[in-house]
Design a protein around this motif. Structure first.
Motif, PDB file in Angstrom:
ATOM      1  N   ARG A 174      -3.092  -4.709   4.826  1.00 30.01           N
ATOM      2  CA  ARG A 174      -2.237  -5.277   5.454  1.00 30.01           C
ATOM      3  C   ARG A 174      -1.751  -4.537   6.537  1.00 30.01           C
ATOM      4  O   ARG A 174      -1.590  -3.119   6.432  1.00 30.01           O
ATOM      5  CB  ARG A 174      -1.042  -5.526   4.372  1.00 30.01           C
ATOM      6  N   ILE A 175      -0.627  -4.924   7.330  1.00 33.76           N
ATOM      7  CA  ILE A 175      -0.019  -4.110   8.589  1.00 33.76           C
ATOM      8  C   ILE A 175       1.394  -4.599   8.620  1.00 33.76           C
ATOM      9  O   ILE A 175       1.682  -5.581   8.468  1.00 33.76           O
ATOM     10  CB  ILE A 175      -0.836  -4.545   9.979  1.00 33.76           C
ATOM     11  N   ALA A 176       2.322  -3.559   8.896  1.00 33.54           N
ATOM     12  CA  ALA A 176       3.742  -3.749   8.988  1.00 33.54           C
ATOM     13  C   ALA A 176       3.871  -2.887  10.154  1.00 33.54           C
ATOM     14  O   ALA A 176       3.403  -1.869  10.599  1.00 33.54           O
ATOM     15  CB  ALA A 176       4.351  -3.540   7.818  1.00 33.54           C
ATOM     16  N   PHE A 177       5.160  -3.457  10.862  1.00 33.21           N
ATOM     17  CA  PHE A 177       5.625  -2.568  11.868  1.00 33.21           C
ATOM     18  C   PHE A 177       7.301  -2.402  11.834  1.00 33.21           C
ATOM     19  O   PHE A 177       7.902  -3.187  11.199  1.00 33.21           O
ATOM     20  CB  PHE A 177       5.251  -3.149  13.370  1.00 33.21           C
ATOM     21  N   ALA A 178       7.744  -1.336  12.507  1.00 32.36           N
ATOM     22  CA  ALA A 178       9.255  -1.320  12.488  1.00 32.36           C
ATOM     23  C   ALA A 178       9.761  -0.399  13.614  1.00 32.36           C
ATOM     24  O   ALA A 178       8.805   0.572  13.950  1.00 32.36           O
ATOM     25  CB  ALA A 178       9.778  -0.794  11.037  1.00 32.36           C
ATOM     26  N   SER A 179      11.009  -0.337  13.626  1.00 33.32           N
ATOM     27  CA  SER A 179      11.684   0.613  14.720  1.00 33.32           C
ATOM     28  C   SER A 179      11.713   2.018  14.063  1.00 33.32           C
ATOM     29  O   SER A 179      11.959   2.935  14.854  1.00 33.32           O
ATOM     30  CB  SER A 179      12.858   0.095  15.205  1.00 33.32           C
ATOM     31  N   GLU A 180      11.906   2.119  12.595  1.00 34.06           N
ATOM     32  CA  GLU A 180      12.098   3.198  11.778  1.00 34.06           C
ATOM     33  C   GLU A 180      11.173   3.292  10.708  1.00 34.06           C
ATOM     34  O   GLU A 180      10.743   2.241   9.980  1.00 34.06           O
ATOM     35  CB  GLU A 180      13.662   3.358  11.689  1.00 34.06           C
ATOM     36  N   SER A 204       8.135  -1.963   2.901  1.00 36.28           N
ATOM     37  CA  SER A 204       7.023  -3.266   3.306  1.00 36.28           C
ATOM     38  C   SER A 204       6.011  -3.460   2.241  1.00 36.28           C
ATOM     39  O   SER A 204       5.452  -4.553   2.214  1.00 36.28           O
ATOM     40  CB  SER A 204       6.364  -2.942   4.709  1.00 36.28           C
ATOM     41  N   GLY A 205       5.905  -2.451   1.309  1.00 42.73           N
ATOM     42  CA  GLY A 205       4.741  -2.657   0.457  1.00 42.73           C
ATOM     43  C   GLY A 205       3.484  -2.124   0.881  1.00 42.73           C
ATOM     44  O   GLY A 205       2.477  -2.272   0.070  1.00 42.73           O
ATOM     45  N   VAL A 206       3.308  -2.170   2.086  1.00 45.00           N
ATOM     46  CA  VAL A 206       1.935  -1.458   2.837  1.00 45.00           C
ATOM     47  C   VAL A 206       2.005   0.141   2.124  1.00 45.00           C
ATOM     48  O   VAL A 206       2.929   0.714   2.026  1.00 45.00           O
ATOM     49  CB  VAL A 206       2.146  -1.349   4.204  1.00 45.00           C
ATOM     50  N   ASN A 207       0.762   0.498   1.512  1.00 49.93           N
ATOM     51  CA  ASN A 207       0.457   1.760   1.049  1.00 49.93           C
ATOM     52  C   ASN A 207       0.721   2.713   2.169  1.00 49.93           C
ATOM     53  O   ASN A 207      -0.082   2.527   3.115  1.00 49.93           O
ATOM     54  CB  ASN A 207      -0.956   1.775   0.379  1.00 49.93           C
ATOM     55  N   HIS A 208       1.553   3.554   1.929  1.00 49.80           N
ATOM     56  CA  HIS A 208       1.606   4.880   3.186  1.00 49.80           C
ATOM     57  C   HIS A 208       0.675   5.611   3.291  1.00 49.80           C
ATOM     58  O   HIS A 208       0.601   6.465   3.915  1.00 49.80           O
ATOM     59  CB  HIS A 208       3.021   5.311   3.020  1.00 49.80           C
ATOM     60  N   GLY A 209      -0.216   5.904   1.954  1.00 50.10           N
ATOM     61  CA  GLY A 209      -1.443   6.737   2.095  1.00 50.10           C
ATOM     62  C   GLY A 209      -1.060   8.076   1.544  1.00 50.10           C
ATOM     63  O   GLY A 209      -1.952   9.200   1.688  1.00 50.10           O
TER      64      GLY A 209
END
Length: 608
Positions: free
Chosen positions: A132-138, A145-150
């Motif tokens: 999955r992909i997520a985007f944001a200003s901060e 988001s639930g996207v794995n930050h790694g």
């Protein structure tokens, strides 16, 4: 995720879902207050966009799009994006003039476009874990988001301890990155495509000094006028320095009513410029607001300011910038600032150091290393006394003996000195910092014409293209948007930037003057005492606080985290050495403190 960004847009919010994509937006209403809610769509709602920033040429774009048959349902600059995309596809971003970060979804082609403005005024981050992909200003929104930050990126942390910030495209986490200034990302079923849509176009200008003065004046006047568009109250930060005073002077010339100016003064006179701001305000007859903060007020704000960071950021001036943003936001929603002029016109003391280092390097190296440097390095430093501050600058100047300009550049700006650097066990921040600056100096050769590749001009270019977006503009965005305030930066206009970078270095700095061409171009807008005074940094006595007020808090915070990145005992030894005045380690210790607070917060939240 949207709730994490409520401070950036407290006036309204909107969420839109379409198949595999969800768009969310929090709005700070500035243009078209009644109908500008986002996401905004094209006529048949097959293209949607969420947008942060301002498009300064939107009126001319809107006119041409209307003539081409497009129908507008709002008066916002945002709606221009969807119709411009319909006309030109992804390359439409090349036609935009402004500060922006946006996400645009094409329903029919199932294509998501992300873009960040050419000079990196507005932030945009992307998380990608392969599924999955997520985007944001901060960054905090991406952690929701639930996207794995790694996991924590140790290379990023190494660069943080070298520079005091994590430069794009990296973040503190392996699977999250920042878009670079002038970068566009296209996401589709085929994958993720990246495109650098902007790099500066620098033409070497062999013009007379007077011609350069007039050219700069015209371009900055235009940049200020473009940034006055607003349907809400607008003002300006006024520090009393050259840069903000010029912006206020131009605003006064362009405005029918008195400009609203805002200054934060400090009880500690060494850091207070309110008297200078007052003089400029009187000179231009502005509607001036001055707020004085005590050291205890600033210290009390530390938990709140640092608690909102998604990754460590150690620029100490974040605190006073937060203070002036907080007070300004009580009266206006938009403020203009003078950010960017120091990098363009050689305003920082390190540029004077670099200028004179040429002469220092002519002294035989054996004399420098065996006689001068040991003597200067043995002297006590302190930011509380004039003598101690001169010693600190003298010790910093010794880095000018390094023959490699990129490494010398790092020596002017490095956070840990050699004593502090030995406390790191698993990372090597000094080496990381040198590598980063070497790459940036090499990259500058790709856009600077040969005649503008002298060592100081290259340093200015690197600081404009790299340091400015990653540190100064990032700091301003953090501090202002935490207080729901939009800050516009006329000096960071592509026309102004490219023109300034095209001018000879001697038009900017001489043995006796810094910002030479800038001061001449606007000497009629500056009271004589302001024109002749030296630069004073927007800073706070963090180093002194670490010796007393923050001493116990520092020890408790640093010892409370579990990390193998540095030797805690060694760091505490550096703290005690700093406390005695035997050496100045304020920048380094603050970077450790900020990191430790961030690490503890992330651990308590279960993020790491």
């Amino acid at each position: 995720m949207n709730a994490c960004l409520a401070h950036r847009g407290p006036d309204d919010s909107g969420i839109f879902r379409d198949g595999p994509v969800g768009l969310a937006h929090t709005r700070l209403s500035i243009i078209d207050l009644s109908t500008g809610k986002q996401p905004i769509f094209n006529e048949d709602e097959t293209v949607s966009v969420v947008f942060n920033g301002e498009i300064y040429n939107y009126r001319s774009l809107r006119s041409s799009l209307s003539n081409a048959g497009h129908t507008f349902s709002t008066k916002t600059d945002t709606e221009v994006l969807v119709h411009l995309y319909e006309e030109h596809g992804p390359s439409f971003v090349d036609r935009l003039k402004g500060m922006f970060a946006f996400a645009l979804w094409d329903h029919d082609d199932e294509r998501l476009l992300l873009a960040r403005d050419p000079l990196g005024i507005k932030p945009l981050l992307l998380a990608d874990d392969g599924d999955r992909i997520a985007f944001a200003s901060e960054l905090p929104a991406l952690l929701e988001s639930g996207v794995n930050h790694g996991g924590v990126n140790r290379q990023s942390i190494s660069q943080y301890f070298a520079l005091g910030y994590i430069p794009a495209s990296m973040t503190a986490f392996r699977n999250i990155r920042k878009l670079r200034p002038g970068e566009q990302v296209i996401v589709s079923e085929e994958g993720v495509e990246q495109r650098q849509f902007y790099t500066p176009t620098i033409n070497s200008r062999d013009v007379s000094f007077d011609t350069a003065v007039n050219g700069l004046r015209d371009r900055l006047e235009d940049a200020v006028e473009e940034r006055l568009m607003s349907d809400v109250p607008l003002g300006a930060f006024l520090s009393g320095g050259i840069d903000s005073s010029i912006i206020v002077g131009l605003m006064t010339d362009l405005s029918d009513s008195p400009v609203r100016t805002f200054t934060v003064g400090f009880e500690e006179s060494r850091f207070d410029e309110s008297w200078a701001a007052r003089e400029v305000a009187e000179y231009h007859d502005t509607d001036h607001t001055e707020y004085t903060v005590s050291p205890s007020e600033v210290r009390d704000a530390i938990p709140n300011v640092l608690g909102q960071l998604g990754e460590p950021f150690a620029d100490q001036s974040l605190l006073p910038t937060y203070a002036v943003s907080r007070e300004t936001s009580r009266d206006v929603k938009v403020a203009l600032s003078g950010d960017g002029a120091d990098e363009l016109f050689a305003g920082y003391s390190r540029y004077r150091g670099e200028y004179y280092a040429n002469h220092y390097r002519r002294i035989p190296s054996t004399v420098r290393t065996s006689l001068l440097e040991p003597v200067v390095n043995r002297l006590d430093v302190s930011r509380r006394t004039t003598r101690g501050e001169l010693v600190r600058k003298g010790q910093k100047f010794l880095g000018g003996g390094e023959p490699d300009p990129a490494i010398r550049h790092f020596e002017w700006a490095r956070v840990p000195d050699d004593e502090a650097a030995v406390t790191f066990d698993q990372i090597a921040p000094v080496e990381a910092g040198r590598q980063v600056l070497k790459k940036q100096h090499e990259a500058a050769g790709d856009y600077l014409p040969t005649e503008r590749q002298d060592e100081l001009a290259t340093m200015l270019a690197v600081d404009t293209q790299f340091g400015l977006p990653n540190q100064i503009l990032h700091k301003t965005d953090l501090a202002s948007m935490q207080n729901s305030l939009e800050v516009r930066v006329p000096f960071v206009d592509t026309d102004v930037v490219e023109y300034a970078m095209s001018l000879p270095t001697e038009y900017k700095i001489t043995p006796r003057k810094q910002k030479r061409v800038l001061k001449r171009a606007f000497d009629d807008l500056l009271p004589k005492p302001i024109l002749e005074r030296g630069k004073q940094g927007f800073d706070m006595p963090i180093g002194e606080w670490l010796k007393d007020d923050l001493y116990s808090e520092f020890r408790e915070t640093v010892t409370s985290i579990d990390t193998d990145l540095f030797d805690t005992r060694g760091v505490l030894s550096v703290l005690d050495n700093h406390r005695t005045g035997a050496a100045e380690h304020g920048k380094f210790l603050w970077s450790v403190y900020v990191f430790a607070r961030w690490h503890r917060q992330m651990t308590q939240r279960g993020v790491i």
